[in-house]
Design a protein around this motif. Structure first.
Motif, short mmCIF file in Angstrom:
data_model
loop_
_atom_site.label_atom_id
_atom_site.label_comp_id
_atom_site.label_asym_id
_atom_site.label_seq_id
_atom_site.Cartn_x
_atom_site.Cartn_y
_atom_site.Cartn_z
N TRP A 141 29.37 81.20 -15.34
CA TRP A 141 30.38 80.08 -15.47
C TRP A 141 30.69 79.65 -16.97
CZ3 TRP A 141 32.60 76.22 -11.61
CH2 TRP A 141 32.86 76.72 -10.42
N PRO A 142 29.68 79.77 -17.68
CA PRO A 142 30.06 79.55 -19.20
C PRO A 142 30.94 80.31 -19.78
CG PRO A 142 27.62 79.18 -18.77
CD PRO A 142 28.31 79.43 -17.55
N ALA A 143 31.26 81.61 -19.34
CA ALA A 143 31.87 82.65 -19.95
C ALA A 143 33.33 82.60 -19.26
CB ALA A 143 31.12 84.07 -19.74
N LEU A 144 33.46 82.30 -17.83
CA LEU A 144 34.65 82.18 -17.21
C LEU A 144 35.30 81.04 -16.68
CD1 LEU A 144 33.34 85.14 -14.73
CD2 LEU A 144 34.71 85.45 -16.85
N ALA A 145 34.67 80.04 -16.68
CA ALA A 145 35.14 78.70 -16.18
C ALA A 145 35.66 77.96 -17.39
CB ALA A 145 34.12 77.75 -15.55
N ASP A 146 37.23 77.36 -17.02
CA ASP A 146 37.57 76.53 -17.99
C ASP A 146 36.97 75.37 -18.18
OD1 ASP A 146 39.16 74.27 -19.09
OD2 ASP A 146 40.96 75.59 -18.66
N PRO A 147 36.15 74.90 -19.31
CA PRO A 147 35.50 73.67 -19.13
C PRO A 147 35.96 72.22 -18.74
CG PRO A 147 35.88 74.45 -21.63
CD PRO A 147 36.63 75.33 -20.47
N GLN A 148 37.34 72.42 -18.96
CA GLN A 148 38.26 71.19 -18.48
C GLN A 148 38.45 70.77 -17.02
OE1 GLN A 148 38.70 68.73 -20.92
NE2 GLN A 148 37.69 70.27 -22.37
N THR A 149 38.61 71.99 -16.48
CA THR A 149 38.92 71.91 -15.05
C THR A 149 37.76 72.52 -14.03
OG1 THR A 149 40.07 73.87 -15.03
CG2 THR A 149 41.30 72.23 -15.56
N GLY A 150 36.95 73.25 -14.61
CA GLY A 150 36.04 74.05 -13.66
C GLY A 150 36.55 75.14 -12.87
N ARG A 151 37.83 75.50 -13.48
CA ARG A 151 38.39 76.57 -12.64
C ARG A 151 38.27 77.96 -13.50
NH1 ARG A 151 44.43 73.57 -11.39
NH2 ARG A 151 43.59 72.34 -9.83
N LEU A 152 38.68 79.06 -12.78
CA LEU A 152 38.60 80.29 -13.53
C LEU A 152 39.78 80.14 -14.67
CD1 LEU A 152 37.61 83.40 -13.85
CD2 LEU A 152 39.26 83.82 -12.02
N ARG A 153 39.24 80.57 -15.82
CA ARG A 153 40.34 80.30 -16.80
C ARG A 153 41.65 81.42 -16.59
NH1 ARG A 153 36.93 80.94 -22.25
NH2 ARG A 153 38.79 81.14 -23.36
N LYS A 154 42.63 80.66 -16.76
CA LYS A 154 43.93 81.31 -16.54
C LYS A 154 44.19 82.73 -17.21
CE LYS A 154 46.57 77.35 -14.75
NZ LYS A 154 46.36 77.79 -13.45
N GLU A 155 43.65 82.73 -18.26
CA GLU A 155 43.75 84.08 -19.22
C GLU A 155 42.98 85.38 -18.77
OE1 GLU A 155 41.07 81.45 -21.94
OE2 GLU A 155 42.63 81.16 -20.41
N PHE A 156 42.12 85.02 -17.66
CA PHE A 156 41.34 85.93 -17.28
C PHE A 156 41.66 86.32 -15.67
CE2 PHE A 156 37.32 84.05 -19.62
CZ PHE A 156 37.84 84.64 -20.85
N THR A 157 42.61 85.97 -15.24
CA THR A 157 43.15 86.07 -13.62
C THR A 157 44.74 86.12 -13.71
OG1 THR A 157 42.60 85.71 -11.38
CG2 THR A 157 43.05 83.83 -12.86
N ASN A 158 45.28 86.74 -12.45
CA ASN A 158 46.74 86.82 -12.37
C ASN A 158 46.83 86.38 -10.96
OD1 ASN A 158 46.02 89.08 -11.25
ND2 ASN A 158 47.37 90.12 -12.21
N ASP A 159 45.89 85.85 -10.33
CA ASP A 159 45.76 85.38 -8.83
C ASP A 159 44.97 84.35 -8.46
OD1 ASP A 159 43.29 86.86 -8.50
OD2 ASP A 159 44.20 88.64 -7.23
N GLY A 160 43.98 84.04 -9.35
CA GLY A 160 43.15 83.01 -9.23
C GLY A 160 41.81 83.43 -8.79
N LEU A 161 41.67 84.58 -8.32
CA LEU A 161 40.37 84.99 -7.72
C LEU A 161 39.82 86.32 -8.63
CD1 LEU A 161 38.10 85.06 -5.72
CD2 LEU A 161 39.62 86.49 -4.07
N HIS A 162 40.66 87.23 -8.68
CA HIS A 162 40.34 88.50 -9.35
C HIS A 162 40.50 88.34 -10.81
CE1 HIS A 162 41.25 89.45 -5.27
NE2 HIS A 162 40.13 90.34 -5.06
N LEU A 163 39.95 89.54 -11.54
CA LEU A 163 40.04 89.40 -12.97
C LEU A 163 41.10 90.49 -13.75
CD1 LEU A 163 36.01 89.36 -13.59
CD2 LEU A 163 37.55 87.34 -13.65
N THR A 164 41.64 89.98 -14.60
CA THR A 164 42.33 91.05 -15.52
C THR A 164 41.45 91.43 -16.55
OG1 THR A 164 42.79 89.11 -17.04
CG2 THR A 164 44.38 89.32 -15.31
N GLY A 165 42.06 92.43 -17.20
CA GLY A 165 41.07 93.35 -18.40
C GLY A 165 40.38 92.10 -19.20
#
Length: 225
Positions: free
Chosen positions: A179-203
């Motif tokens: 989570w420290p590497a992937l979660a937005d600290p403000q929302t607790g969600r997967l950081r938007k720059e890391f995904t294009n569907d909310g679940l899977h990862l981009t490059g």
């Protein structure tokens, strides 16, 4: 009357638990392929669902001895059913990431943890010298509106991760909190720059993930004991 029968058949099919869907044609295709690809004692094996399946880990780490054994849509029971392919010749390390599909199938954290612990216990019994890393289930971002079976299920993720941490401690495995590497600290969600569907990862998401676990991948199996 014929249309009525057709409706009943379709309704019955819709009532089949999604939990049984892990063994899809794709799952069977991949497991049949993995059956032919041997694991060596110095290999590092990544095991999981579609998030693992999509990762080019050997290239990301520059290590040809990394093997990807992810299968899209897999669940804990699916991994348990095929784990013997990996344990037949135990690798140096296993990185396990599994559970988000189980959550989407409306299972509780306790139900998933029970299956998860049985899987871990088997790995420990059949491959006691393998270094086992249990990775936390990653955050999601349901604002994309893509995966409806995860709507309202966000709170199950940290509950399951807490249980995975306990399982790691109980079975002499290493727990890795992603989570420290992937979660937005403000929302607790997967950081938007890391995904294009909310679940899977981009490059960029895969890069962040692999950088977070790089110290564990690169160390020898006797370090950090």
């Amino acid at each position: 009357m014929r249309h009525c029968h057709k409706f009943i058949i379709l309704l019955a099919a819709s009532l089949i638990p999604a939990y049984a869907s892990a063994e899809s044609p794709y799952w069977e295709q991949k497991t049949s392929l993995y059956e032919l690809l041997p694991i060596n004692g110095d290999d590092i094996v990544f095991v999981g669902n579609s998030i693992t399946d999509g990762g080019e880990f050997a290239e990301l780490f520059g290590m040809p001895n990394i093997k990807n054994r992810g299968i899209s849509s897999d669940v804990v029971k699916g991994v348990e059913k095929r784990i013997g392919q990996i344990l037949a010749n135990p690798p140096a390390k296993i990185f396990l990431l599994i559970g988000i599909n189980d959550i989407s199938h409306n299972l509780s954290a306790s139900q998933i943890a029970s299956e998860y612990e049985r899987l871990v216990a088997r790995i420990r019994a059949e491959a006691p010298s393998t270094r086992l890393y249990l990775q936390s289930v990653m955050p999601v971002d349901n604002s994309f509106g893509r995966y409806k079976n995860l709507f309202g299920r966000e709170k199950v993720i940290p509950d399951l991760n807490a249980k995975i941490r306990e399982i790691a401690e109980k079975h002499d495995a290493d727990y890795i909190d992603l989570w420290p590497a992937l979660a937005d600290p403000q929302t607790g969600r997967l950081r938007k720059e890391f995904t294009n569907d909310g679940l899977h990862l981009t490059g960029r998401g895969y890069k962040a993930w692999t950088e977070a676990i790089r110290p564990f991948v690169k160390t020898t199996t006797t370090e950090n004991q």
